[in-house]
Design an enzyme around this catalytic site. Structure first.
Site, PDB file in Angstrom:
ATOM      1  N   GLY A   1      -9.360   5.919 -30.889  1.00  0.00           N
ATOM      2  CA  GLY A   1      -8.797   4.705 -31.474  1.00  0.00           C
ATOM      3  C   GLY A   1      -7.366   4.483 -31.024  1.00  0.00           C
ATOM      4  O   GLY A   1      -6.600   5.437 -30.881  1.00  0.00           O
TER       5      GLY A   1
ATOM      6  N   ARG B   1     -15.165   4.508 -25.648  1.00  0.00           N
ATOM      7  CA  ARG B   1     -16.021   5.670 -25.851  1.00  0.00           C
ATOM      8  C   ARG B   1     -16.750   5.960 -24.540  1.00  0.00           C
ATOM      9  O   ARG B   1     -17.019   5.058 -23.759  1.00  0.00           O
ATOM     10  CB  ARG B   1     -17.035   5.395 -26.963  1.00  0.00           C
ATOM     11  CG  ARG B   1     -16.389   5.183 -28.322  1.00  0.00           C
ATOM     12  CD  ARG B   1     -17.446   5.072 -29.417  1.00  0.00           C
ATOM     13  NE  ARG B   1     -16.851   4.801 -30.704  1.00  0.00           N
ATOM     14  CZ  ARG B   1     -16.319   5.725 -31.501  1.00  0.00           C
ATOM     15  NH1 ARG B   1     -16.319   6.987 -31.110  1.00  0.00           N
ATOM     16  NH2 ARG B   1     -15.793   5.397 -32.665  1.00  0.00           N
TER      17      ARG B   1
ATOM     18  N   ASP C   1      -8.587  14.165 -32.409  1.00  0.00           N
ATOM     19  CA  ASP C   1      -9.364  15.399 -32.284  1.00  0.00           C
ATOM     20  C   ASP C   1     -10.577  15.252 -31.368  1.00  0.00           C
ATOM     21  O   ASP C   1     -10.917  16.186 -30.628  1.00  0.00           O
ATOM     22  CB  ASP C   1      -9.773  15.925 -33.659  1.00  0.00           C
ATOM     23  CG  ASP C   1     -10.520  14.898 -34.494  1.00  0.00           C
ATOM     24  OD1 ASP C   1     -10.723  13.770 -34.015  1.00  0.00           O
ATOM     25  OD2 ASP C   1     -10.893  15.226 -35.637  1.00  0.00           O
TER      26      ASP C   1
ATOM     27  N   THR D   1      -2.886   9.066 -33.216  1.00  0.00           N
ATOM     28  CA  THR D   1      -3.868   8.550 -34.174  1.00  0.00           C
ATOM     29  C   THR D   1      -3.142   8.153 -35.449  1.00  0.00           C
ATOM     30  O   THR D   1      -2.254   8.876 -35.894  1.00  0.00           O
ATOM     31  CB  THR D   1      -4.961   9.587 -34.498  1.00  0.00           C
ATOM     32  OG1 THR D   1      -5.705   9.151 -35.644  1.00  0.00           O
ATOM     33  CG2 THR D   1      -4.372  10.951 -34.787  1.00  0.00           C
TER      34      THR D   1
ATOM     35  N   ASP E   1      -4.325   8.245 -38.348  1.00  0.00           N
ATOM     36  CA  ASP E   1      -4.810   9.016 -39.499  1.00  0.00           C
ATOM     37  C   ASP E   1      -3.939  10.218 -39.841  1.00  0.00           C
ATOM     38  O   ASP E   1      -4.003  10.728 -40.960  1.00  0.00           O
ATOM     39  CB  ASP E   1      -6.240   9.503 -39.240  1.00  0.00           C
ATOM     40  CG  ASP E   1      -7.246   8.367 -39.179  1.00  0.00           C
ATOM     41  OD1 ASP E   1      -6.905   7.265 -39.645  1.00  0.00           O
ATOM     42  OD2 ASP E   1      -8.356   8.574 -38.660  1.00  0.00           O
TER      43      ASP E   1
ATOM     44  N   ASP F   1      -4.266  13.250 -38.943  1.00  0.00           N
ATOM     45  CA  ASP F   1      -5.157  14.343 -39.356  1.00  0.00           C
ATOM     46  C   ASP F   1      -5.271  15.456 -38.321  1.00  0.00           C
ATOM     47  O   ASP F   1      -6.283  16.156 -38.262  1.00  0.00           O
ATOM     48  CB  ASP F   1      -6.546  13.791 -39.679  1.00  0.00           C
ATOM     49  CG  ASP F   1      -7.180  13.051 -38.505  1.00  0.00           C
ATOM     50  OD1 ASP F   1      -6.479  12.798 -37.498  1.00  0.00           O
ATOM     51  OD2 ASP F   1      -8.372  12.720 -38.590  1.00  0.00           O
TER      52      ASP F   1
ATOM     53  N   ARG G   1     -10.361   7.480 -42.706  1.00  0.00           N
ATOM     54  CA  ARG G   1     -11.588   8.222 -42.434  1.00  0.00           C
ATOM     55  C   ARG G   1     -11.735   9.382 -43.413  1.00  0.00           C
ATOM     56  O   ARG G   1     -11.980   9.159 -44.587  1.00  0.00           O
ATOM     57  CB  ARG G   1     -11.604   8.684 -40.973  1.00  0.00           C
ATOM     58  CG  ARG G   1     -12.972   9.035 -40.437  1.00  0.00           C
ATOM     59  CD  ARG G   1     -12.931   9.392 -38.975  1.00  0.00           C
ATOM     60  NE  ARG G   1     -11.949  10.423 -38.674  1.00  0.00           N
ATOM     61  CZ  ARG G   1     -11.781  10.969 -37.486  1.00  0.00           C
ATOM     62  NH1 ARG G   1     -12.513  10.552 -36.472  1.00  0.00           N
ATOM     63  NH2 ARG G   1     -10.879  11.899 -37.289  1.00  0.00           N
TER      64      ARG G   1
END
Length: 327
Positions: free
Chosen positions: A14, A75, A106, A129, A131, A133, A175
């Site tokens: 993303g 992708r 990741d 990212t 996120d 994370d 997410r």
């Protein structure tokens, strides 16, 4: 590992605000060290298809302030196959590329680890990212900008909530991680924050909203991480509250992909610049299979495997602060 003469850079997964600043940093650091730089369009798919472009210091003029990624992202099912990765390796060798910088999350790093294991190809990861994370860094590129976007949107929603005495459920991205929800919720003064890491439960949510009513609050904001499982989804959550608390008129606002876009914050631009410099210097120094990140405001490294498998845990102290602030 021989002398590094040409480094490729790509963005994967993303998009996140600040990716362009990271690309710029990699390219200009290569130029500083008299190392050639190649851009790969569309991430791993472009690697398989040899969709390359030569980049110079002037190629990245006027992109530090732009959101998204000039190298695009996509992708790649082809790269998931041995044949696809073999083709990617052949393309790199044919173009005399010696090392690779992967800007992503990741999933992108997982692809890099597999590729490194199969072909011993030098790779450094830069965490990009919204996120936040990724283990091994307190901040990923794009997270700070996404936070500011979310807080600004929630501030505006609160104006409407107050005007109409309404309860707003605001869903933010995340997410399986609640970093955006928790920090944006505290920053915007939300009455409740629902995140995947902490199962608040429907009963406690109802009790919290009743408590807010009794305390004289005529409107409320509940920030919900998209990965939260308190309800099946944010819309059913709002319906459940309306059914059980008829005094509340509930509305839902899903911020969605607007959190990914926009001009990156100063923090993200500086972070991206620092990480890009370090990534290139590590490769030139003969190091590989590492991720560069920020820890204690210093640029440090973590193995890509650990960055993928490790868990960036939620700040328990901030959860405590959130509980106190909802009094």
């Amino acid at each position: 590992m021989g002398k590094i003469k040409k480094i490729a850079v790509m963005t994967s997964g993303g998009d996140a605000p600040g990716m362009n600043a990271a690309i710029r940093s990699v390219v200009r650091t290569c130029a500083y060290y008299s190392t050639e730089c190649v851009g790969i369009y569309r991430g791993y798919q472009g690697l398989v298809e040899a969709d390359f472009i030569n980049l110079t210091a002037r190629s990245v003029n006027n992109i530090i302030h732009k959101g998204g990624t000039i190298l695009k992202t996509a992708r790649s099912t082809a790269f998931r196959t041995e044949e696809g990765r073999k083709k990617a390796y052949e393309n790199l060798k044919e173009n005399e590329i010696d090392a690779l910088v992967v800007i992503g999350g990741d999933g992108s790093f997982t692809g890099g680890v597999v590729f490194n294991q199969e072909y011993n190809f030098p790779i450094i990861g830069i965490p990009g990212t919204i996120d936040n994370d990724i283990y091994g860094t307190t901040h990923t590129i794009g997270y700070d900008t996404a936070l500011n976007t979310a807080v600004e949107a929630i501030d505006k929603i609160r104006d409407t909530a107050s005007s109409h005495n309404r309860l707003f459920f605001v869903e933010v991205m995340g997410r399986d991680a609640g970093f955006i929800a928790l920090n944006a919720g505290v920053g915007a003064g939300a009455e409740e924050i629902l995140i995947p890491e902490e199962d608040l439960g429907l009963d406690r949510l109802l009790e919290s909203l009743k408590k807010s009513r009794r305390a004289g609050k005529s409107s409320s904001i509940v920030v919900v991480s998209e990965g939260d499982k308190t309800g099946k989804n944010v819309f059913e959550l709002a319906d459940y509250v309306e059914e059980n608390l008829p005094n509340y008129e509930a509305r839902v606002s899903v911020l969605g992909h607007m959190q990914r876009g926009g001009s990156p914050s100063c923090f993200d631009r500086v972070l991206a610049s620092r990480l890009g410099v370090k990534a290139v210097e590590l490769l030139i120094d003969g190091q590989t299979n590492l991720m560069v990140g920020l820890q204690n405001n210093e640029v440090q490294t973590t193995s890509l495997e650990k960055a993928i498998k490790g868990q960036h845990t939620i700040d328990k102290e901030l959860l405590r602060v959130s509980d106190i602030m909802t009094i």
